[in-house]
Design an enzyme around this catalytic site. Structure first.
Site, PDB file in Angstrom:
ATOM      1  N   PHE A   1      -4.089  33.987 -12.417  1.00  0.00           N
ATOM      2  CA  PHE A   1      -3.463  35.296 -12.607  1.00  0.00           C
ATOM      3  C   PHE A   1      -2.547  35.489 -11.413  1.00  0.00           C
ATOM      4  O   PHE A   1      -3.024  35.670 -10.279  1.00  0.00           O
ATOM      5  CB  PHE A   1      -4.559  36.369 -12.644  1.00  0.00           C
ATOM      6  CG  PHE A   1      -4.059  37.783 -12.742  1.00  0.00           C
ATOM      7  CD1 PHE A   1      -3.773  38.357 -13.975  1.00  0.00           C
ATOM      8  CD2 PHE A   1      -3.918  38.575 -11.604  1.00  0.00           C
ATOM      9  CE1 PHE A   1      -3.352  39.681 -14.077  1.00  0.00           C
ATOM     10  CE2 PHE A   1      -3.485  39.893 -11.692  1.00  0.00           C
ATOM     11  CZ  PHE A   1      -3.202  40.451 -12.933  1.00  0.00           C
TER      12      PHE A   1
ATOM     13  N   LEU B   1      -0.003  37.543  -9.564  1.00  0.00           N
ATOM     14  CA  LEU B   1       0.639  38.846  -9.382  1.00  0.00           C
ATOM     15  C   LEU B   1       1.126  39.027  -7.940  1.00  0.00           C
ATOM     16  O   LEU B   1       2.276  39.377  -7.699  1.00  0.00           O
ATOM     17  CB  LEU B   1      -0.375  39.953  -9.740  1.00  0.00           C
ATOM     18  CG  LEU B   1       0.069  41.400  -9.558  1.00  0.00           C
ATOM     19  CD1 LEU B   1       1.243  41.726 -10.477  1.00  0.00           C
ATOM     20  CD2 LEU B   1      -1.086  42.359  -9.858  1.00  0.00           C
ATOM     21  N   THR B   2       0.247  38.765  -6.966  1.00  0.00           N
ATOM     22  CA  THR B   2       0.533  39.090  -5.564  1.00  0.00           C
ATOM     23  C   THR B   2       1.747  38.329  -5.013  1.00  0.00           C
ATOM     24  O   THR B   2       1.949  37.152  -5.318  1.00  0.00           O
ATOM     25  CB  THR B   2      -0.708  38.764  -4.704  1.00  0.00           C
ATOM     26  OG1 THR B   2      -1.801  39.524  -5.198  1.00  0.00           O
ATOM     27  CG2 THR B   2      -0.494  39.111  -3.235  1.00  0.00           C
TER      28      THR B   2
ATOM     29  N   GLY C   1       1.312  43.412  -2.148  1.00  0.00           N
ATOM     30  CA  GLY C   1      -0.136  43.151  -2.124  1.00  0.00           C
ATOM     31  C   GLY C   1      -0.826  44.288  -2.856  1.00  0.00           C
ATOM     32  O   GLY C   1      -0.854  44.311  -4.097  1.00  0.00           O
TER      33      GLY C   1
ATOM     34  N   ASP D   1      -8.203  46.331 -13.903  1.00  0.00           N
ATOM     35  CA  ASP D   1      -9.256  47.317 -14.214  1.00  0.00           C
ATOM     36  C   ASP D   1     -10.421  46.639 -14.940  1.00  0.00           C
ATOM     37  O   ASP D   1     -11.590  46.886 -14.633  1.00  0.00           O
ATOM     38  CB  ASP D   1      -8.705  48.436 -15.113  1.00  0.00           C
ATOM     39  CG  ASP D   1      -7.728  49.349 -14.378  1.00  0.00           C
ATOM     40  OD1 ASP D   1      -7.692  49.299 -13.132  1.00  0.00           O
ATOM     41  OD2 ASP D   1      -6.995  50.094 -15.054  1.00  0.00           O
TER      42      ASP D   1
ATOM     43  N   ARG E   1     -12.515  44.114 -12.567  1.00  0.00           N
ATOM     44  CA  ARG E   1     -13.224  44.658 -11.401  1.00  0.00           C
ATOM     45  C   ARG E   1     -14.736  44.445 -11.468  1.00  0.00           C
ATOM     46  O   ARG E   1     -15.368  44.087 -10.482  1.00  0.00           O
ATOM     47  CB  ARG E   1     -12.945  46.155 -11.383  1.00  0.00           C
ATOM     48  CG  ARG E   1     -12.755  46.737 -10.050  1.00  0.00           C
ATOM     49  CD  ARG E   1     -12.158  48.113 -10.178  1.00  0.00           C
ATOM     50  NE  ARG E   1     -10.752  48.135  -9.850  1.00  0.00           N
ATOM     51  CZ  ARG E   1      -9.861  48.959 -10.384  1.00  0.00           C
ATOM     52  NH1 ARG E   1     -10.223  49.847 -11.296  1.00  0.00           N
ATOM     53  NH2 ARG E   1      -8.612  48.903 -10.021  1.00  0.00           N
TER      54      ARG E   1
ATOM     55  N   GLN F   1     -29.099  37.277  10.194  1.00  0.00           N
ATOM     56  CA  GLN F   1     -29.921  37.807  11.293  1.00  0.00           C
ATOM     57  C   GLN F   1     -31.366  37.314  11.176  1.00  0.00           C
ATOM     58  O   GLN F   1     -31.982  36.925  12.180  1.00  0.00           O
ATOM     59  CB  GLN F   1     -29.860  39.352  11.243  1.00  0.00           C
ATOM     60  CG  GLN F   1     -30.278  40.028  12.524  1.00  0.00           C
ATOM     61  CD  GLN F   1     -29.291  39.767  13.663  1.00  0.00           C
ATOM     62  OE1 GLN F   1     -28.146  39.402  13.432  1.00  0.00           O
ATOM     63  NE2 GLN F   1     -29.752  39.913  14.878  1.00  0.00           N
ATOM     64  N   ILE F   2     -31.886  37.331   9.977  1.00  0.00           N
ATOM     65  CA  ILE F   2     -33.282  36.914   9.761  1.00  0.00           C
ATOM     66  C   ILE F   2     -33.458  35.415  10.051  1.00  0.00           C
ATOM     67  O   ILE F   2     -34.496  34.987  10.537  1.00  0.00           O
ATOM     68  CB  ILE F   2     -33.723  37.295   8.323  1.00  0.00           C
ATOM     69  CG1 ILE F   2     -33.876  38.823   8.231  1.00  0.00           C
ATOM     70  CG2 ILE F   2     -35.015  36.578   7.916  1.00  0.00           C
ATOM     71  CD1 ILE F   2     -34.082  39.375   6.841  1.00  0.00           C
TER      72      ILE F   2
ATOM     73  N   GLU G   1      -8.570  41.565  -5.766  1.00  0.00           N
ATOM     74  CA  GLU G   1      -8.602  42.455  -6.944  1.00  0.00           C
ATOM     75  C   GLU G   1      -8.741  43.923  -6.535  1.00  0.00           C
ATOM     76  O   GLU G   1      -9.502  44.682  -7.138  1.00  0.00           O
ATOM     77  CB  GLU G   1      -9.694  42.020  -7.908  1.00  0.00           C
ATOM     78  CG  GLU G   1      -9.382  40.637  -8.453  1.00  0.00           C
ATOM     79  CD  GLU G   1     -10.140  40.290  -9.698  1.00  0.00           C
ATOM     80  OE1 GLU G   1     -10.474  41.199 -10.467  1.00  0.00           O
ATOM     81  OE2 GLU G   1     -10.397  39.093  -9.894  1.00  0.00           O
TER      82      GLU G   1
HETATM   83  C1  LIG Z   1      -8.667  34.136  -1.380  1.00  0.00           C
HETATM   84  C2  LIG Z   1      -7.762  35.093  -2.092  1.00  0.00           C
HETATM   85  C3  LIG Z   1      -7.626  34.997  -3.477  1.00  0.00           C
HETATM   86  C4  LIG Z   1      -6.751  35.843  -4.149  1.00  0.00           C
HETATM   87  N1  LIG Z   1      -6.559  35.681  -5.504  1.00  0.00           N
HETATM   88  C5  LIG Z   1      -5.539  36.344  -6.108  1.00  0.00           C
HETATM   89  C6  LIG Z   1      -5.173  36.039  -7.452  1.00  0.00           C
HETATM   90  O1  LIG Z   1      -5.801  35.196  -8.115  1.00  0.00           O
HETATM   91  N2  LIG Z   1      -4.103  36.668  -7.992  1.00  0.00           N
HETATM   92  C7  LIG Z   1      -3.381  37.594  -7.311  1.00  0.00           C
HETATM   93  O2  LIG Z   1      -2.414  38.105  -7.858  1.00  0.00           O
HETATM   94  N3  LIG Z   1      -3.717  37.934  -6.031  1.00  0.00           N
HETATM   95  C8  LIG Z   1      -4.770  37.319  -5.420  1.00  0.00           C
HETATM   96  N4  LIG Z   1      -5.109  37.619  -4.116  1.00  0.00           N
HETATM   97  C9  LIG Z   1      -4.385  38.676  -3.409  1.00  0.00           C
HETATM   98  C10 LIG Z   1      -5.232  39.910  -3.159  1.00  0.00           C
HETATM   99  O3  LIG Z   1      -5.488  40.598  -4.355  1.00  0.00           O
HETATM  100  C11 LIG Z   1      -4.505  40.741  -2.106  1.00  0.00           C
HETATM  101  O4  LIG Z   1      -4.605  40.030  -0.885  1.00  0.00           O
HETATM  102  C12 LIG Z   1      -5.065  42.138  -1.970  1.00  0.00           C
HETATM  103  O5  LIG Z   1      -4.778  42.874  -3.137  1.00  0.00           O
HETATM  104  C13 LIG Z   1      -4.534  42.895  -0.757  1.00  0.00           C
HETATM  105  O6  LIG Z   1      -3.175  42.734  -0.599  1.00  0.00           O
HETATM  106  P1  LIG Z   1      -2.601  42.290   0.844  1.00  0.00           P
HETATM  107  O7  LIG Z   1      -3.361  41.102   1.253  1.00  0.00           O
HETATM  108  O8  LIG Z   1      -1.124  42.182   0.748  1.00  0.00           O
HETATM  109  O9  LIG Z   1      -3.004  43.486   1.802  1.00  0.00           O
HETATM  110  P2  LIG Z   1      -2.172  44.829   2.063  1.00  0.00           P
HETATM  111  O10 LIG Z   1      -1.836  45.482   0.773  1.00  0.00           O
HETATM  112  O11 LIG Z   1      -1.083  44.554   3.032  1.00  0.00           O
HETATM  113  O12 LIG Z   1      -3.280  45.722   2.765  1.00  0.00           O
HETATM  114  C14 LIG Z   1      -3.619  45.572   4.153  1.00  0.00           C
HETATM  115  C15 LIG Z   1      -4.637  46.665   4.512  1.00  0.00           C
HETATM  116  O13 LIG Z   1      -4.047  47.959   4.290  1.00  0.00           O
HETATM  117  C16 LIG Z   1      -4.832  48.705   3.381  1.00  0.00           C
HETATM  118  N5  LIG Z   1      -3.959  49.542   2.556  1.00  0.00           N
HETATM  119  C17 LIG Z   1      -2.856  49.158   1.854  1.00  0.00           C
HETATM  120  N6  LIG Z   1      -2.338  50.208   1.198  1.00  0.00           N
HETATM  121  C18 LIG Z   1      -3.137  51.276   1.474  1.00  0.00           C
HETATM  122  C19 LIG Z   1      -3.146  52.654   1.083  1.00  0.00           C
HETATM  123  N7  LIG Z   1      -2.216  53.153   0.260  1.00  0.00           N
HETATM  124  N8  LIG Z   1      -4.134  53.451   1.573  1.00  0.00           N
HETATM  125  C20 LIG Z   1      -5.090  52.952   2.390  1.00  0.00           C
HETATM  126  N9  LIG Z   1      -5.121  51.667   2.800  1.00  0.00           N
HETATM  127  C21 LIG Z   1      -4.173  50.834   2.332  1.00  0.00           C
HETATM  128  C22 LIG Z   1      -5.587  47.663   2.566  1.00  0.00           C
HETATM  129  O14 LIG Z   1      -6.761  48.193   1.955  1.00  0.00           O
HETATM  130  C23 LIG Z   1      -5.881  46.630   3.634  1.00  0.00           C
HETATM  131  O15 LIG Z   1      -6.991  47.026   4.375  1.00  0.00           O
HETATM  132  C24 LIG Z   1      -6.028  36.840  -3.431  1.00  0.00           C
HETATM  133  C25 LIG Z   1      -6.210  36.947  -2.052  1.00  0.00           C
HETATM  134  C26 LIG Z   1      -7.033  36.095  -1.384  1.00  0.00           C
HETATM  135  C27 LIG Z   1      -7.173  36.212   0.114  1.00  0.00           C
END
Ligand SMILES: Cc1cc2nc3c(=O)[nH]c(=O)nc-3n(C[C@H](O)[C@H](O)[C@H](O)COP(=O)(O)OP(=O)(O)OC[C@H]3O[C@@H](n4cnc5c(N)ncnc54)[C@H](O)[C@@H]3O)c2cc1C
Length: 380
Positions: free
Chosen positions: A121, A123-124, A129, A238, A241, A335-336, A362
């Site tokens: 999937f 998307l990112t 993100g 959705d 999740r 820890q255990i 996700e």
């Molecule tokens: C191992 C791995 C597998 C993955 N697999 C997939 C996949 O199969 N397909 C896919 O499409 N993506 C995938 N992803 C991407 C993943 O879904 C994103 O990394 C995730 O949604 C967060 O996006 P970001 O890393 O850009 O963090 P960011 O969006 O930059 O967020 C950074 C921090 O800011 C916080 N933040 C951002 N916006 C807000 C807000 N409005 N209010 C409060 N806090 C906020 C976040 O919660 C986080 O703590 C994967 C990621 C990893 C690491």
């Protein structure tokens, strides 16, 4: 009110557990270490009929989310890395096709997954993100084709996938209204795997870049309608999740089982750790976290089946609680085990690393809380 699985569901749970004890758990540490994806186990999952379970009845499945969640929990309990393949191929990656594909697309792709095809999937992106509507991968229409250009990052199973559902925009200035969903097959010219991430855990599932470089796909690969891709992506996330909640639950259960066995064996000060109150309190908190996570997860799955769609608030609650409960449980399990828990000789070290992703992908915990708060407050 009934908190029990049905007899059929219990039999299915036993069947998946037996499969995992034989085919998955004994190899999980080796897969974690080598980071090489075990294609042979996908074939075994297919032969056991475990890749059909979540699909509609006409495709040989039950169409039942509770059954899917049972399978994800059991597989994650044995190998969180393998459960990534399972939940993306049967769930997240396929939802755009299951929910918005036409009969021809369903007839083509569902049997492939049932026979062991792996799905991604995609998307990112680097600048999209949590804010998925900011994606920049572009598409243009050229006669009977769409041409895609852009790079996706962090895509689970990107290196192994036989096809990917993906999202691109016609014009970034249109915001979410410019986004369209597509399916792209491995081997399509202009479609390639880029950087493969070196990750903390969930080995051997890869997370990679997927690169579209003038990638030409037939118009038949459009999923749903042009300009409706943002909704397709959100509906898929959705729906998926609850499977991350189940994955978290499986990891937490494995960590708790390991801690219980260890503290009943290990002696210090002339007695088993399990007789010490500090250890007992940790075990009590771990068991309570797991029980609560299980109630939320299975309720969200049950509601999905009852309503015919994922319940936004309950699914987000299940994901944020189960992933953070798994965090607490894995922390206590290490820890255990004391110093031994910090070594690769014991699986709790792997559970601790594997768990961390469940709070991030996700939708991060912050995004789940945002979803819950909007539902509770009734604001957009
Ligand atoms: C191992 C791995 C597998 C993955 N697999 C997939 C996949 O199969 N397909 C896919 O499409 N993506 C995938 N992803 C991407 C993943 O879904 C994103 O990394 C995730 O949604 C967060 O996006 P970001 O890393 O850009 O963090 P960011 O969006 O930059 O967020 C950074 C921090 O800011 C916080 N933040 C951002 N916006 C807000 C807000 N409005 N209010 C409060 N806090 C906020 C976040 O919660 C986080 O703590 C994967 C990621 C990893 C690491």
């Amino acid at each position: 009110m009934d908190f029990e699985l049905t007899e059929e569901q219990k039999m299915f749970q036993t069947m998946v557990r037996d499969f995992c004890i034989k085919e998955v758990e004994p190899h999980a540490a080796e897969w974690d270490e080598s980071n090489e994806f075990p294609y042979e186990v996908v074939k075994k999952l297919a032969d056991a009929g475990l890749l059909a379970v979540h699909f509609p009845e006409e495709h040989g499945g039950s169409g039942d989310t509770v059954v899917f969640v049972i399978a994800v929990e059991e597989i994650a309990r044995a190998s969180a890395g393998l459960s990534v393949m399972y939940l993306v191929s049967l769930g997240l990656g396929m939802y755009p096709i299951l929910m918005h594909g036409n009969e021809q697309q369903k007839g083509h792709y569902i049997p492939r997954v049932i026979n062991g095809a792996i799905v991604a999937f995609a998307l990112t992106e680097a600048m999209a993100g949590s804010d998925v509507a900011a994606l920049e991968t572009r598409y243009t229409r050229e006669g009977d084709y769409y041409v895609l250009n852009g790079t996706k990052i962090f895509i689970s199973m990107g290196a192994e996938a036989d096809f990917a559902t993906t999202f691109a925009t016609k014009d970034k200035s249109l915001g979410h209204r410019g986004i369209t969903a597509f399916v792209v097959d491995k081997g399509t010219p202009g479609f390639s795997v880029g950087k493969i991430e070196r990750k903390m855990g969930i080995h051997p599932a890869s997370a990679t870049e997927l690169v579209f470089d003038n990638c030409k796909i037939p118009v038949a690969n459009l999923l749903g309608e042009e300009g409706k891709g943002f909704r397709v992506a959100l509906e898929a996330i959705d729906a998926s999740r609850v499977s991350i909640a189940a994955q978290s639950l499986g990891i937490a259960q494995a960590a708790c089982d390991a801690a219980v066995a260890y503290c009943n064996e290990r002696k210090q000060f002339g007695t088993e750790l399990s007789r010490m109150q500090a250890i007992q309190w940790m075990i009590a908190d771990m068991a309570t976290d797991i029980e609560t996570a299980r109630l939320l997860t299975y309720k969200a799955a049950w509601l999905t089946d009852k309503q015919g769609r994922a319940p936004l608030k309950e699914s987000a609650m299940a994901k944020v609680f189960a992933s953070e409960a798994a965090h607490r449980v894995c922390h206590k399990a290490v820890q255990i085990f004391g110093g031994y828990g910090y070594t690769k000789d014991f699986a709790v070290e792997r559970y601790y690393r594997d768990q961390r992703i469940t709070e991030l992908y996700e939708g991060t915990s912050e995004m789940q809380r945002w979803t819950i708060a909007r539902q509770v407050l009734g604001v957009k």
